[in-house]
Design an enzyme around this catalytic site. Structure first.
Site, PDB file in Angstrom:
ATOM      1  CD  GLU A  20      13.645   1.271   8.934  1.00 11.11           C
ATOM      2  OE1 GLU A  20      14.119   2.305   9.449  1.00 11.11           O
ATOM      3  OE2 GLU A  20      14.262   0.201   8.889  1.00 11.11           O
TER       4      GLU A  20
ATOM      5  CB  VAL B 165      -5.725   0.334   1.820  1.00  4.72           C
ATOM      6  CG1 VAL B 165      -4.850  -0.822   1.353  1.00  4.72           C
ATOM      7  CG2 VAL B 165      -6.798   0.625   0.765  1.00  4.72           C
ATOM      8  N   GLY B 166      -4.669   0.648   4.754  1.00 10.47           N
ATOM      9  CA  GLY B 166      -3.646   0.397   5.776  1.00 10.47           C
ATOM     10  C   GLY B 166      -4.241  -0.266   7.010  1.00 10.47           C
TER      11      GLY B 166
ATOM     12  N   GLY C  43      -4.675   5.428   4.277  1.00 14.58           N
ATOM     13  CA  GLY C  43      -4.096   4.676   5.387  1.00 14.58           C
ATOM     14  C   GLY C  43      -5.142   4.111   6.326  1.00 14.58           C
TER      15      GLY C  43
ATOM     16  CB  CYS D 186      13.339   9.409   7.741  1.00 19.68           C
ATOM     17  SG  CYS D 186      14.232   8.294   6.648  1.00 19.68           S
TER      18      CYS D 186
ATOM     19  CD  GLU E 208      10.302  13.311  10.707  1.00 19.39           C
ATOM     20  OE1 GLU E 208       9.131  12.928  10.882  1.00 19.39           O
ATOM     21  OE2 GLU E 208      11.186  12.592  10.224  1.00 19.39           O
TER      22      GLU E 208
ATOM     23  CE  LYS F 295      -1.635   3.055   2.654  1.00 20.32           C
ATOM     24  NZ  LYS F 295      -1.674   4.190   1.731  1.00 20.32           N
TER      25      LYS F 295
ATOM     26  N   GLY G  28      -4.696   3.454  -1.833  1.00 18.22           N
ATOM     27  CA  GLY G  28      -5.796   3.788  -0.926  1.00 18.22           C
ATOM     28  C   GLY G  28      -5.322   4.567   0.277  1.00 18.22           C
TER      29      GLY G  28
HETATM   30  P1  NAD Z   1       2.512   8.876   7.259  1.00 22.34           P
HETATM   31  O1  NAD Z   1       2.901   8.152   8.496  1.00 22.34           O
HETATM   32  O2  NAD Z   1       1.449   9.890   7.342  1.00 22.34           O
HETATM   33  O3  NAD Z   1       2.030   7.822   6.145  1.00 22.34           O
HETATM   34  C1  NAD Z   1       2.807   6.715   5.786  1.00 22.34           C
HETATM   35  C2  NAD Z   1       1.905   5.630   5.223  1.00 22.34           C
HETATM   36  O4  NAD Z   1       1.033   5.171   6.249  1.00 22.34           O
HETATM   37  C3  NAD Z   1       1.007   6.108   4.083  1.00 22.34           C
HETATM   38  O5  NAD Z   1       0.912   5.100   3.107  1.00 22.34           O
HETATM   39  C4  NAD Z   1      -0.333   6.304   4.780  1.00 22.34           C
HETATM   40  O6  NAD Z   1      -1.441   6.196   3.909  1.00 22.34           O
HETATM   41  C5  NAD Z   1      -0.301   5.163   5.785  1.00 22.34           C
HETATM   42  N1  NAD Z   1      -1.208   5.328   6.924  1.00 22.34           N
HETATM   43  C6  NAD Z   1      -1.715   6.470   7.437  1.00 22.34           C
HETATM   44  N2  NAD Z   1      -2.568   6.210   8.451  1.00 22.34           N
HETATM   45  C7  NAD Z   1      -2.600   4.862   8.605  1.00 22.34           C
HETATM   46  C8  NAD Z   1      -3.266   3.970   9.490  1.00 22.34           C
HETATM   47  N3  NAD Z   1      -4.105   4.416  10.427  1.00 22.34           N
HETATM   48  N4  NAD Z   1      -3.044   2.644   9.363  1.00 22.34           N
HETATM   49  C9  NAD Z   1      -2.184   2.170   8.420  1.00 22.34           C
HETATM   50  N5  NAD Z   1      -1.533   2.968   7.547  1.00 22.34           N
HETATM   51  C10 NAD Z   1      -1.715   4.292   7.636  1.00 22.34           C
HETATM   52  O7  NAD Z   1       3.866   9.480   6.688  1.00 22.34           O
HETATM   53  P2  NAD Z   1       4.081  10.441   5.423  1.00 22.34           P
HETATM   54  O8  NAD Z   1       3.588  11.799   5.754  1.00 22.34           O
HETATM   55  O9  NAD Z   1       3.564   9.770   4.214  1.00 22.34           O
HETATM   56  O10 NAD Z   1       5.690  10.449   5.356  1.00 22.34           O
HETATM   57  C11 NAD Z   1       6.493  11.227   6.178  1.00 22.34           C
HETATM   58  C12 NAD Z   1       6.961  10.472   7.411  1.00 22.34           C
HETATM   59  O11 NAD Z   1       7.640   9.275   7.059  1.00 22.34           O
HETATM   60  C13 NAD Z   1       7.953  11.261   8.237  1.00 22.34           C
HETATM   61  O12 NAD Z   1       7.631  11.177   9.595  1.00 22.34           O
HETATM   62  C14 NAD Z   1       9.279  10.570   7.972  1.00 22.34           C
HETATM   63  O13 NAD Z   1      10.250  10.695   8.967  1.00 22.34           O
HETATM   64  C15 NAD Z   1       8.857   9.162   7.805  1.00 22.34           C
HETATM   65  N6  NAD Z   1       9.882   8.419   7.048  1.00 22.34           N
HETATM   66  C16 NAD Z   1      10.679   7.506   7.705  1.00 22.34           C
HETATM   67  C17 NAD Z   1      11.691   6.843   7.008  1.00 22.34           C
HETATM   68  C18 NAD Z   1      12.586   5.823   7.673  1.00 22.34           C
HETATM   69  O14 NAD Z   1      13.212   5.040   6.961  1.00 22.34           O
HETATM   70  N7  NAD Z   1      12.700   5.775   8.975  1.00 22.34           N
HETATM   71  C19 NAD Z   1      11.879   7.116   5.664  1.00 22.34           C
HETATM   72  C20 NAD Z   1      11.066   8.056   5.047  1.00 22.34           C
HETATM   73  C21 NAD Z   1      10.057   8.691   5.738  1.00 22.34           C
END
Ligand code: NAD
Length: 472
Positions: free
Chosen positions: A244, A205-206, A202, A278, A379, A169, A200
């Site tokens: 991550e 689908v998540g 989060g 990140c 962050e 996803k 989809g």
């Molecule tokens: P996010 O956490 O908002 O979303 C990440 C994914 O999770 C998306 O696909 C989203 O649709 C899904 N999601 C959202 N709510 C969910 C739920 N309730 N259940 C399951 N899935 C759900 O993050 P973002 O805004 O897309 O990306 C930025 C973040 O990602 C930053 O905090 C960044 O630090 C982190 N990041 C971490 C790494 C790493 O390797 N540690 C790498 C890149 C980005």
């Protein structure tokens, strides 16, 4: 305008069951460029069923066969390398320089994992037992928008290498990139159901992937907040979880470093992927007695070397923020920094001149920042750097560790032994010494609230394996 209305399930491009859609906007112009169909629980369950069925045979494949599949995927992605780079630049505004560097490296994750597999013993002797390392099962891959296809490569290479089948996803904001990835994976000719992709939201689908008992593991990259929701939800069915999450990486410039080189490098480490990374080194720790010198070099770098603008321009090193929402978030933090009393060295609120349409922010540097300030603790995910003065080496280490995060950190020194000594005292999953940023075989992952589990190399492969001891 593009319509992205197909998912990839059981080896076919299929129409969704879900009826909702989401508009996608170009980050440079804010014009609507595409509409993506959003899956629902039924779409997700179809993909999980396909992965579960495919697991019966794929989990039984041997090392040689899986190496062959990894090589086929590597070849299929390599054929579309330029398309994969272009769609990254286009969709979320990653700079040409960053995307041209990161996409080929990500494609190579499949080659690297094939190499890991060659040397890996899936049935080691442990005491009197033979310990069989078997695939953990059906894996859900949930990822963010900031390097979408790169994350797919890293996670997929390890999961398939281990013999797992997968439902991906991607972020709802990455559908154009996902489309190219789907085509490549189809082109690689994997057996049906081994890889499935559902676009989809989060919380739809998540959430289904998190709760569904037929998913055995979730590998997630994203924010710490969502990581916690997933970890809690996964506990009900005892899914294995790799998380991550976010970071607020310190970059310690020791007093013996060559400042003329180290300070500009540190700016680029902070502005990696336009600060939407990140691992971005967003807290730069410098000796207090040399703060003026540091400020002068940083200001000159911002004026002469950092260029914000259209990511298609290869000389640009800071592109737009992915969305209006992300733009506003970064602007908010710049305001917070001013309110907290940090000294603004460069940048500040508002859009850069001539870039009023897109989601551009001014590359910003705050100096004389206290580590307790929100801009140093939270962050931001944009090109905002905090320069924090330290009294001595012990103080630098204490400040570096005074954070809820522990993903990456950086140390620069003319004396490598000293740098290693300092590196050994930092609580982070990765410490980059003297600007060495990546090794595709070295583990990557976080301490503390940056998550748990590791990716890449042997550590990455083992995260998808379940040890079974056969004794007697
Ligand atoms: P996010 O956490 O908002 O979303 C990440 C994914 O999770 C998306 O696909 C989203 O649709 C899904 N999601 C959202 N709510 C969910 C739920 N309730 N259940 C399951 N899935 C759900 O993050 P973002 O805004 O897309 O990306 C930025 C973040 O990602 C930053 O905090 C960044 O630090 C982190 N990041 C971490 C790494 C790493 O390797 N540690 C790498 C890149 C980005």
């Amino acid at each position: 305008m593009k319509k992205l209305d197909k998912f990839y399930i059981d080896g076919e491009f299929v129409a969704p069951h879900g009826t909702a859609t989401l508009d996608l906007f170009n980050p440079v112009t804010n014009a609507k460029v595409a509409e993506v169909a959003l899956g629902d629980a039924v779409d997700t369950q179809r993909a999980i069923t396909a992965a579960k069925e495919a697991l019966k045979t794929f989990s039984q494949t041997g090392k040689a066969e899986r190496i062959e599949w990894l090589e086929k995927i590597h070849a299929a992605l390599s054929r579309r390398k330029q398309d994969l780079i272009d769609v990254m630049v286009d969709e979320y505004g990653g700079t040409t320089g960053f995307c041209s560097m990161i996409m080929p490296a990500s494609i190579d994750d499949f080659k690297e994992m094939a190499g890991v597999l060659r040397d890996f013993d899936f049935e080691p002797r442990t005491g009197r037992a033979r310990t069989r390392l078997q695939p953990v099962g059906v894996v859900a891959v949930v990822i963010p928008w900031n390097m979408s296809n790169g994350f797919i490569c890293t996670k997929l290479a390890s999961a398939l290498g281990a013999g797992c089948t997968v439902v991906i996803k991607p972020s709802e904001l990455s559908a154009q990139q996902t489309q190219v990835m789907m085509e490549c994976l189809h082109d690689a000719g994997l057996p049906k159901g081994v890889v499935n992709i559902v676009n989809g939201m989060g919380d739809v689908v998540g959430a289904e992937l998190t709760r569904n008992p037929d998913v055995n593991k979730i590998t997630f990259t994203g924010s710490t907040g969502v990581g916690k929701i997933i970890a809690k939800g996964a506990a009900d069915t005892m899914k294995r979880v790799t998380l991550e999450l976010g970071g607020k990486s310190p970059n310690i410039i020791l007093d013996d470093a060559d400042f003329a080189e180290a300070i500009p490098q540190a700016i680029f480490a902070a502005y990696l992927n336009s600060g939407q990374a990140c691992a971005a080194a967003t807290r730069r720790l410098v000796p207090a007695e040399r703060l003026d010198e540091v400020n002068a070099i940083a200001r000159a770098t911002l004026e002469n070397v950092v260029k914000v603008g259209d990511p298609k321009d290869p000389t640009v090193n800071v592109g737009p923020m992915v969305s209006r929402k992300q733009f506003e978030r970064v602007e908010d933090y710049i305001r917070i920094g001013l309110e907290e009393g940090a000294t603004l060295l460069a940048g500040g609120e508002g859009k850069p001149e001539g870039l009023g349409q897109g989601n551009f922010v001014k590359p910003t540097v705050f100096t004389n920042v206290k580590n307790s300030m929100r801009i140093a603790q939270e962050e931001i995910f944009g090109p905002v750097l905090s320069i924090i003065p330290y009294a001595d080496e012990a103080d630098a280490i204490a400040i570096a560790n005074d954070t809820a995060y522990g993903l990456c950190s950086y140390v620069t020194s003319a004396d490598k032994a000293r740098a290693y000594r300092v590196a050994g005292q930092i609580d982070a999953g990765r410490v980059c010494v003297n600007n060495e940023l990546h090794d595709p075989l070295a583990p990557f992952g976080g301490f503390k609230q940056s998550g748990f589990g590791r990716e890449y190399g042997v550590f990455g492969l083992e995260a998808f394996l379940e040890p079974k001891a056969i004794i007697g």
